[in-house]
Structure formats: structure tokens, C-alpha cells
Design an enzyme around this catalytic site. Structure first.
Site, PDB file in Angstrom:
ATOM      1  N   ASP A 152       0.821  -1.216   0.000  1.00 44.97           N
ATOM      2  CA  ASP A 152       0.000   0.000   0.000  1.00 44.97           C
ATOM      3  C   ASP A 152       0.855   1.266   0.000  1.00 44.97           C
ATOM      4  OD1 ASP A 152      -2.370  -1.473   0.040  1.00 44.97           O
ATOM      5  OD2 ASP A 152      -2.311  -1.659   2.217  1.00 44.97           O
ATOM      6  N   LYS A 212       0.141  -8.263  -2.146  1.00 51.75           N
ATOM      7  CA  LYS A 212      -1.219  -7.797  -2.466  1.00 51.75           C
ATOM      8  C   LYS A 212      -1.156  -6.427  -3.128  1.00 51.75           C
ATOM      9  CE  LYS A 212      -4.357  -6.032   0.601  1.00 51.75           C
ATOM     10  NZ  LYS A 212      -5.300  -4.993   0.172  1.00 51.75           N
ATOM     11  N   ASP A 255      -6.466  -7.193  -5.203  1.00 46.08           N
ATOM     12  CA  ASP A 255      -7.598  -6.902  -4.311  1.00 46.08           C
ATOM     13  C   ASP A 255      -8.400  -5.719  -4.857  1.00 46.08           C
ATOM     14  OD1 ASP A 255      -9.282  -6.856  -2.124  1.00 46.08           O
ATOM     15  OD2 ASP A 255      -7.853  -5.856  -0.800  1.00 46.08           O
ATOM     16  N   LEU A 256      -9.206  -5.997  -5.879  1.00 47.13           N
ATOM     17  CA  LEU A 256     -10.011  -4.923  -6.484  1.00 47.13           C
ATOM     18  C   LEU A 256     -11.497  -5.049  -6.116  1.00 47.13           C
ATOM     19  CD1 LEU A 256      -8.367  -4.653 -10.041  1.00 47.13           C
ATOM     20  CD2 LEU A 256      -7.847  -3.355  -7.974  1.00 47.13           C
ATOM     21  N   LYS A 257     -11.843  -6.062  -5.405  1.00 39.54           N
ATOM     22  CA  LYS A 257     -13.216  -6.266  -4.902  1.00 39.54           C
ATOM     23  C   LYS A 257     -14.266  -5.991  -5.979  1.00 39.54           C
ATOM     24  CE  LYS A 257     -11.977  -5.218  -0.093  1.00 39.54           C
ATOM     25  NZ  LYS A 257     -10.593  -4.721  -0.279  1.00 39.54           N
ATOM     26  N   ASP A 282     -20.236  -5.980  -9.891  1.00 38.23           N
ATOM     27  CA  ASP A 282     -20.878  -5.418 -11.091  1.00 38.23           C
ATOM     28  C   ASP A 282     -21.852  -6.464 -11.624  1.00 38.23           C
ATOM     29  OD1 ASP A 282     -21.325  -3.900 -13.495  1.00 38.23           O
ATOM     30  OD2 ASP A 282     -19.319  -3.052 -13.302  1.00 38.23           O
ATOM     31  N   ILE A 283     -22.397  -6.261 -12.802  1.00 39.61           N
ATOM     32  CA  ILE A 283     -23.284  -7.286 -13.345  1.00 39.61           C
ATOM     33  C   ILE A 283     -22.447  -8.541 -13.644  1.00 39.61           C
ATOM     34  CG2 ILE A 283     -24.983  -5.648 -14.274  1.00 39.61           C
ATOM     35  CD1 ILE A 283     -23.729  -6.173 -17.068  1.00 39.61           C
ATOM     36  N   PRO A 284     -23.084  -9.730 -13.594  1.00 34.84           N
ATOM     37  CA  PRO A 284     -22.312 -10.975 -13.724  1.00 34.84           C
ATOM     38  C   PRO A 284     -21.402 -11.011 -14.953  1.00 34.84           C
ATOM     39  CG  PRO A 284     -24.546 -11.469 -13.016  1.00 34.84           C
ATOM     40  CD  PRO A 284     -24.511  -9.987 -13.282  1.00 34.84           C
ATOM     41  N   ASN A 285     -21.907 -10.552 -16.091  1.00 39.00           N
ATOM     42  CA  ASN A 285     -21.103 -10.648 -17.314  1.00 39.00           C
ATOM     43  C   ASN A 285     -19.822  -9.820 -17.227  1.00 39.00           C
ATOM     44  OD1 ASN A 285     -20.875 -11.619 -20.066  1.00 39.00           O
ATOM     45  ND2 ASN A 285     -21.152  -9.458 -20.654  1.00 39.00           N
ATOM     46  N   THR A 299     -14.968  -4.319   7.134  1.00 48.25           N
ATOM     47  CA  THR A 299     -14.794  -4.007   8.572  1.00 48.25           C
ATOM     48  C   THR A 299     -15.061  -2.532   8.862  1.00 48.25           C
ATOM     49  OG1 THR A 299     -12.447  -3.933   8.124  1.00 48.25           O
ATOM     50  CG2 THR A 299     -13.264  -5.873   9.285  1.00 48.25           C
ATOM     51  N   ARG A 304      -1.425  -7.637  13.606  1.00 51.75           N
ATOM     52  CA  ARG A 304      -0.341  -6.858  14.198  1.00 51.75           C
ATOM     53  C   ARG A 304       0.483  -7.734  15.130  1.00 51.75           C
ATOM     54  NH1 ARG A 304      -1.143  -4.148  10.720  1.00 51.75           N
ATOM     55  NH2 ARG A 304      -1.439  -1.920  10.531  1.00 51.75           N
ATOM     56  N   GLN A 311      -5.708   0.473  12.676  1.00 50.60           N
ATOM     57  CA  GLN A 311      -6.461  -0.773  12.841  1.00 50.60           C
ATOM     58  C   GLN A 311      -7.013  -0.821  14.268  1.00 50.60           C
ATOM     59  OE1 GLN A 311      -7.253  -2.800  10.537  1.00 50.60           O
ATOM     60  NE2 GLN A 311      -5.627  -3.015   9.013  1.00 50.60           N
ATOM     61  N   GLY A 320       0.662  -5.289   6.030  1.00 54.27           N
ATOM     62  CA  GLY A 320       1.273  -4.205   5.248  1.00 54.27           C
ATOM     63  C   GLY A 320       2.320  -3.447   6.030  1.00 54.27           C
ATOM     64  N   ARG A 321       1.859  -2.389   6.723  1.00 56.82           N
ATOM     65  CA  ARG A 321       2.801  -1.458   7.359  1.00 56.82           C
ATOM     66  C   ARG A 321       3.807  -2.075   8.322  1.00 56.82           C
ATOM     67  NH1 ARG A 321      -2.058   2.438   8.687  1.00 56.82           N
ATOM     68  NH2 ARG A 321      -3.025   0.384   8.675  1.00 56.82           N
TER      69      ARG A 321
HETATM   70  O1  C5P Z   1      -0.843  -1.920   6.823  1.00 56.26           O
HETATM   71  P1  C5P Z   1      -1.870  -2.915   7.255  1.00 56.26           P
HETATM   72  O2  C5P Z   1      -1.259  -4.222   7.749  1.00 56.26           O
HETATM   73  O3  C5P Z   1      -2.865  -2.346   8.222  1.00 56.26           O
HETATM   74  O4  C5P Z   1      -2.642  -3.274   5.901  1.00 56.26           O
HETATM   75  C1  C5P Z   1      -3.723  -4.161   5.864  1.00 56.26           C
HETATM   76  C2  C5P Z   1      -4.203  -4.365   4.454  1.00 56.26           C
HETATM   77  O5  C5P Z   1      -5.382  -5.167   4.482  1.00 56.26           O
HETATM   78  C3  C5P Z   1      -4.573  -3.076   3.717  1.00 56.26           C
HETATM   79  O6  C5P Z   1      -4.313  -3.293   2.335  1.00 56.26           O
HETATM   80  C4  C5P Z   1      -6.058  -2.943   3.966  1.00 56.26           C
HETATM   81  O7  C5P Z   1      -6.705  -2.237   2.965  1.00 56.26           O
HETATM   82  C5  C5P Z   1      -6.478  -4.426   3.948  1.00 56.26           C
HETATM   83  N1  C5P Z   1      -7.711  -4.696   4.682  1.00 56.26           N
HETATM   84  C6  C5P Z   1      -7.887  -4.410   6.033  1.00 56.26           C
HETATM   85  N2  C5P Z   1      -9.066  -4.707   6.657  1.00 56.26           N
HETATM   86  C7  C5P Z   1     -10.066  -5.255   5.962  1.00 56.26           C
HETATM   87  C8  C5P Z   1      -9.932  -5.552   4.618  1.00 56.26           C
HETATM   88  C9  C5P Z   1      -8.732  -5.248   3.996  1.00 56.26           C
HETATM   89  O8  C5P Z   1      -6.951  -3.907   6.675  1.00 56.26           O
HETATM   90  N3  C5P Z   1     -11.176  -5.571   6.592  1.00 56.26           N
END
Ligand code: C5P
Length: 239
Positions: free
Chosen positions: A10, A31, A58-60, A63-66, A122, A184, A193, A213-214
């Protein structure tokens, strides 16, 4: 154990991203989300694939099924190994996504991506379910009902918090592959978070993969941070 850790990329800047990837020789999964895919597109995916890495896109899709079917097919074609769709898009949409992977595998003779369904984000709570989506049910029940729909639609992967993972394992056993964010290690800062879980607890609760991530890419030494996490989960009995 390296295979269980998905590093969320990210951070911004193409060169910065690749510097982190190159410093994480032992990492298998990365990711790529909406921000960096919008900025760098297929170029970023190709850089990761050229380095032999696995890609979680991770583009979630919702949209419509097609349209979702077409997008999933193209993601498979790009070499993506895992991707997300919104279960709230409905069973026909999820089935179309699963069909796209099956068609890709039949046509190309290669393994297609694993599809993960997102249930309730979340960032949503019971009042946003009610006021924004007109769902009069608890978050937990909504997660279970959407997971049930995913199962009915031949989707066998889910993104779920650690707390939801316990509930999903009770209800569905080992049917789903579960990917868990919000992780974490005890030595890392929580940042924004709120409900976090340690890597070893995530495995104990039943996650198959964790997205981090971080705590990794913002560490002074990302490879060392990755290694500490790997060691932490090494001794936990995994699914
Ligand atoms: O840096 P960090 O470990 O917090 O990053 C967590 C990753 O997981 C980010 O890409 C965030 O968008 C994703 N994510 C999240 N909680 C969710 C769904 C996705 O933190 N419920």
C-alpha cells in the site's frame, strides 16, 4: 510458512514499491489494491510475476455478472493468483466469477486464480448495514449468510477478520480458504487498525493466509520484520 504471509503493497511510488519487493527475497505473496493498480496497472503485476512472486489482486469486483466474469478472466490472463469479489454482488455474479476461472483453466490449461469473497467490510457496523444497505441483521449473521451464498456459488475463499474466522470455521469447517487482514505482531504499532490479532493467533483461529502491510514495509528492515513474523507462526499448528 513464508507462503502464509501476504505483504500488502500500500505504499506509493513505483520505485518505492519495487524496492520493498526486492528487499523481501523470502516473501512469496504480495497484495496489490485499488490505489496502486489504478496508478500502475499491469506494469506492477508484470514486475511481480517477473520476480517469481504470487499476486493477490484486491479490487473487490462488484458489477453485473457478465462484467465480473470478463474482469476475472482478464485477471487470470494477467497471471494473478488470488483476487477478491464482493459477495453482496449476488450469487449469479459469484457464479459468473467462478465460471470465468473454470473457462480460463479449460482454455489455457493453466491453474486460474483463487477467488475470495468479501462479506461485510470491517468499516461497516450494524447501523451502516441498516441505514446504508437496508439490512436489518447483525454483522455476524450477515457475514454467515453471505458466506453461505458464496458456498452455494462455488466460491471457496473468503476474506475475514480473525473474529469472523472463528465463527466461519465453526459453521463451515475447512470448506473455505480464509485470508485475514488486521494483523499486528505484538511489537508493531496498531496504527488505524482497531481490532487486531497477532500472527500466531490468526493461525490458531483458523486463517490460512494473513495480509500484513505497514508492520513489514514501514519497518527499518522489512526483511527482518518478515522473518520475525514467519518465526512467530512457524510453531503454530496450521490448517
Ligand atoms: O498496513 P496494514 O497491515 O494495516 O494493511 C492491511 C491491508 O489489508 C490493507 O491493504 C487494507 O486495505 C487491507 N484490509 C484491512 N481490513 C479489511 C480488509 C482489507 O486492513 N477488513
Amino acid at each position: 510458512m513464508n507462503e502464509k504471509i501476504i505483504v500488502a503493497l500500500d505504499l506509493r511510488g513505483f520505485d518505492n514499491i519495487l524496492r520493498v519487493v526486492d528487499s523481501l527475497k523470502q516473501a512469496v505473496w504480495f497484495k496489490v489494491g485499488a490505489v496502486n493498480f489504478t496508478a500502475y496497472g499491469i506494469r506492477l503485476i508484470e514486475e511481480l510475476k517477473n520476480r517469481g512472486k504470487k499476486v493477490f489482486l484486491d479490487l473487490k469486483y462488484h458489477d453485473i455478472p457478465n462484467t465480473v466474469k470478463g474482469a476475472v478472466y482478464e485477471a487470470a490472463h494477467m497471471g494473478v493468483d488470488m483476487l477478491t469479489i464482493h459477495s453482496i454482488g449476488g450469487c449469479a455474479m459469484m457464479k459468473a466469477a467462478a465460471d470465468a476461472v473454470r473457462e480460463f483453466e479449460e482454455k489455457e490449461g493453466k491453474k486460474g486464480p483463487m477467488i475470495l469473497a468479501v462479506t461485510v467490510l470491517t468499516s461497516m457496523d450494524e447501523s451502516s448495514l441498516k441505514n446504508d444497505m437496508f439490512i436489518n441483521d447483525s454483522v455476524e449473521n450477515t457475514v454467515l449468510r453471505l458466506a453461505q451464498n458464496a458456498m452455494k456459488s462455488s466460491i471457496n475463499g473468503l476474506v475475514a477478520s480473525a473474529k469472523e474466522t472463528v465463527m466461519l470455521r465453526e459453521k463451515f469447517g475447512d470448506y473455505f480458504t480464509i485470508v485475514t487482514p488486521g494483523i499486528r505482531p505484538s511489537w508493531a504499532s496498531k496504527q488505524d487498525q482497531k481490532r487486531v490479532t497477532t500472527p500466531s493467533d490468526a493461525i490458531r483461529f483458523g486463517s490460512n493466509y494473513m495480509v500484513i502491510g505497514r508492520p513489514i514495509y514501514e519497518a527499518v528492515d522489512p526483511a527482518e520484520a518478515f522473518e520475525k513474523i514467519r518465526k512467530e507462526i512457524e510453531d503454530v499448528d496450521a490448517r
